[in-house]
Motif scaffolding. Structure first.
Motif, short mmCIF file in Angstrom:
data_model
loop_
_atom_site.label_atom_id
_atom_site.label_comp_id
_atom_site.label_asym_id
_atom_site.label_seq_id
_atom_site.Cartn_x
_atom_site.Cartn_y
_atom_site.Cartn_z
N PHE A 41 0.84 -1.17 0.16
CA PHE A 41 0.13 0.06 -0.07
C PHE A 41 0.98 1.18 0.00
O PHE A 41 1.57 1.44 0.86
CB PHE A 41 -0.78 -0.05 1.19
N GLN A 42 0.69 2.09 -1.02
CA GLN A 42 1.60 3.34 -1.27
C GLN A 42 3.18 2.91 -0.82
O GLN A 42 3.67 3.66 -0.20
CB GLN A 42 0.98 4.49 -0.48
N GLY A 43 3.51 1.94 -1.55
CA GLY A 43 4.90 1.46 -1.27
C GLY A 43 5.59 0.79 -0.17
O GLY A 43 6.59 0.63 0.11
N ARG A 44 4.36 0.65 0.65
CA ARG A 44 4.86 -0.19 2.08
C ARG A 44 4.37 -1.39 2.10
O ARG A 44 3.17 -1.66 1.55
CB ARG A 44 4.62 0.73 3.22
N SER A 45 5.03 -2.38 2.42
CA SER A 45 4.60 -3.67 2.53
C SER A 45 3.62 -3.95 3.99
O SER A 45 4.24 -3.95 4.87
CB SER A 45 5.54 -4.52 2.41
N LEU A 46 2.60 -4.33 3.94
CA LEU A 46 1.68 -4.45 5.21
C LEU A 46 1.32 -5.97 5.49
O LEU A 46 0.85 -6.51 4.28
CB LEU A 46 0.41 -3.51 5.08
N VAL A 47 0.97 -6.24 6.45
CA VAL A 47 0.56 -7.69 6.82
C VAL A 47 -0.99 -7.73 6.70
O VAL A 47 -1.47 -6.64 7.52
CB VAL A 47 0.95 -8.11 8.44
N VAL A 48 -1.64 -8.40 5.94
CA VAL A 48 -2.97 -8.48 5.63
C VAL A 48 -3.58 -9.92 6.15
O VAL A 48 -3.04 -10.78 5.25
CB VAL A 48 -3.44 -8.06 4.28
#
Lengths: 367, 367
Positions: free
Chosen positions: B183-190
């Motif tokens: 998301f917007q260049g950042r990797s998030l745990v989903v």
């Protein structure tokens, strides 16, 4: 302000029926328990606290009890304050720190006996830290939360009211000492202490069933003293420099940053878990510290977040508590200020919801 | 309902601006953080949750991060659930118990890597317990609270909304698994998880600065799906049998009493601090257990305290959560019921603020 949804998780207290009957208008939540914040209004409550006597439901100051042969050793592991000279019957304000010297709580320790202590906690589940330490170090100690709910009696007429309920001997209890006093056949810890500068007592009610009888006895005895239900007051406590854990300091801060260096005997508090880190802090000194600040302009609203302090466009700290003082006719605040700007008289910008104002460091709190 | 006084201590979240703009009406406080409880009304929020999609600010599900070579060992010390088969990328619901088997929390553990874990906590300062254990056992692990704030997307249209923001690959994430999404260049745990039975996801936002961009992206993408701000719903969660730590169980209760015996592998969870006590519990079985209950009569109010359950004048337990279910057209409740009365069909008296009613044990939760 928004509403608060009732639930069992936000625990009622032995005095909640009295608090509701007295017309409480707002609460905060403290240690997962309801803590009243407003009865008439913050300002009316303030004037009354400083002129009469109030009864405060501070059950949310939960106790952690330590019992057993290792309890004194455990207590010293928790705090950098040297407890060797502390006798039973004394109350000590004790910063509690982790292994990095970060503040986990700032309770009052009550030494009931050599092998029995209470700590009367600020807003964090200190019980879990103490249980974890006791378990990890395999200490011979029992740690739990007893059924003890403090009721504070605060204000200039507190001593007169207390003497009517507990007898004149309660007048002899000195500051931060406690005695055992009888109420309806039960012996209660009554300490000369409390979260105001107006004088008063805290009654450690053991056994919630006596809650409303105690509440009612105080109100029955004090009608001519204009006794009212009250609560820690957001103006008076800033005037007096009474810090609030979670507001003015968090686990990011050392005791030295909080102006609590005088409670850190790092040379002699042998066994304290945070001692190594705090020896380093004591040697170098903190780079930021809590300060009283005056903020100019019209009365400011309360805040739900820190307000940035800047000077020349650079961050120099933050305001963590602020309110308008009717008695001092100014906006009074507590802030964490960097070394470059913490001397009295220094001026800086504070970024409030009402725009940018000037803030000036004072040499002392107001009361 | 009373008002809640704002303060820094009751922490705002990266999504608070969005929550306020959406017209939040009431809060609770959870892990010293604001958790919305009502937007339109509890009933309207309920119907909407079951038919559309909601975005929930559940930042109060704070993370405790464990990093370092001893983190897996520490994680197993905390829970009686056997974690040996747990691979990175998995989420496990893990009861956390003390040395007596008492529940300290019931978080979801997220295994990021062999030596890096998050636990997404219910309402207690579990950080302090874990830090105390790590310190006492001198484990080689770093324990702290990272800047991670979960945002839940819940409801039957959650998958469609999430696919629009994170791409179709998010549809492939299985229940209680997680993937890394950009998301917007950042990797998030989903993760495919959440505190409802309507399906959905929890996005573990790392870095509060992205809070409002993420919030706005979900609302911009979901206008035609009738996406709204929501929150854990006090009716829906009882229907689904989702327990609430602090309401339905406390540190007085064992996992077995909470119906969580299936998460206790006491034979093989070697190292769990509460194992000895729970081996005993597993052998004897609990004497009380959580049960779904129907309460007769008109819709009941919510409660801020347990309601006693009696039969023949004797205590047989207590109701800990109750609400009126529009879909099931009855008062639905969660209670702790003694063995003598816990079988489905058993009837007893429940003492509510609206008087005494009949309560009947059901064989299962509603949804």
């Amino acid at each position: 302000m928004a509403l608060i949804t009732p639930s069992r998780r936000l625990r009622r207290t032995p005095f909640s029926d009295g608090v509701e009957a007295a017309g409480v208008k707002a609460y905060t939540v403290y240690n997962r328990m309801l803590l009243p914040t407003v009865f008439e209004s913050v300002q009316e409550d303030y004037h009354h606290l400083k002129s009469a006597v109030q009864v405060w439901d501070v059950s949310c100051e939960r106790q952690v009890e330590m019992r057993g042969p290792d309890s004194a050793r455990l207590m010293q592991m928790l705090t950098p304050r040297d407890l060797r000279g502390m006798l039973p019957g004394r109350c000590f304000y004790v910063p509690i720190v982790d292994e990095t010297g970060g503040m986990l709580n700032d309770p009052v320790a009550v030494k009931l006996a050599e092998d029995r202590w209470w700590v009367s906690i600020a807003d964090s589940d200190l019980l879990l830290w103490i249980k974890g330490i006791a378990n990890g170090y395999r200490l011979d100690v029992l740690v739990d939360e007893p059924d003890v709910s403090p009721l504070a009696v605060q204000g200039p007429k507190a001593e007169d009211l207390m003497a009517r309920v507990f007898g004149d001997a309660v007048r002899e209890v000195r500051f931060f000492r406690f005695g055992m006093f009888d109420f309806q056949g039960r012996s209660l810890v009554v300490a000369r202490s409390g979260y105001s500068k107006q004088g008063g007592y805290e009654i450690y009610l053991e056994g919630g069933d006596l809650g409303m009888p105690l509440w009612n006895a105080l109100f029955d005895a004090g009608a001519d003293l204009d006794v009212r239900a009250g609560c820690p007051n957001g103006i008076e406590r800033i005037e007096g420099g009474l810090l609030s854990y979670g507001n003015d300091m968090t686990d990011d801060n050392t005791p030295h940053e909080c102006g609590l260096g005088r409670f850190c005997d790092t040379q002699t508090a042998i066994g304290c878990i945070g001692r190594d880190a705090l020896l380093r802090v004591a040697k170098e000194g903190p780079v930021q510290q809590i300060r009283p600040l005056v903020i100019d302009g019209d009365p400011l609203p309360g805040s739900d977040r820190p307000w940035a302090l800047t000077a020349g466009g650079r961050s120099v700290g933050q305001v963590t508590s602020a309110n308008y003082s009717p008695d001092f006719e100014s906006n009074i605040a507590i802030g964490m200020v960097r070394m470059t700007h913490w001397d009295a008289g220094n001026s800086m910008e504070v970024h409030t919801p009402d725009g940018t104002r000037q803030a000036v460091v004072r040499d002392a709190f107001w009361a």
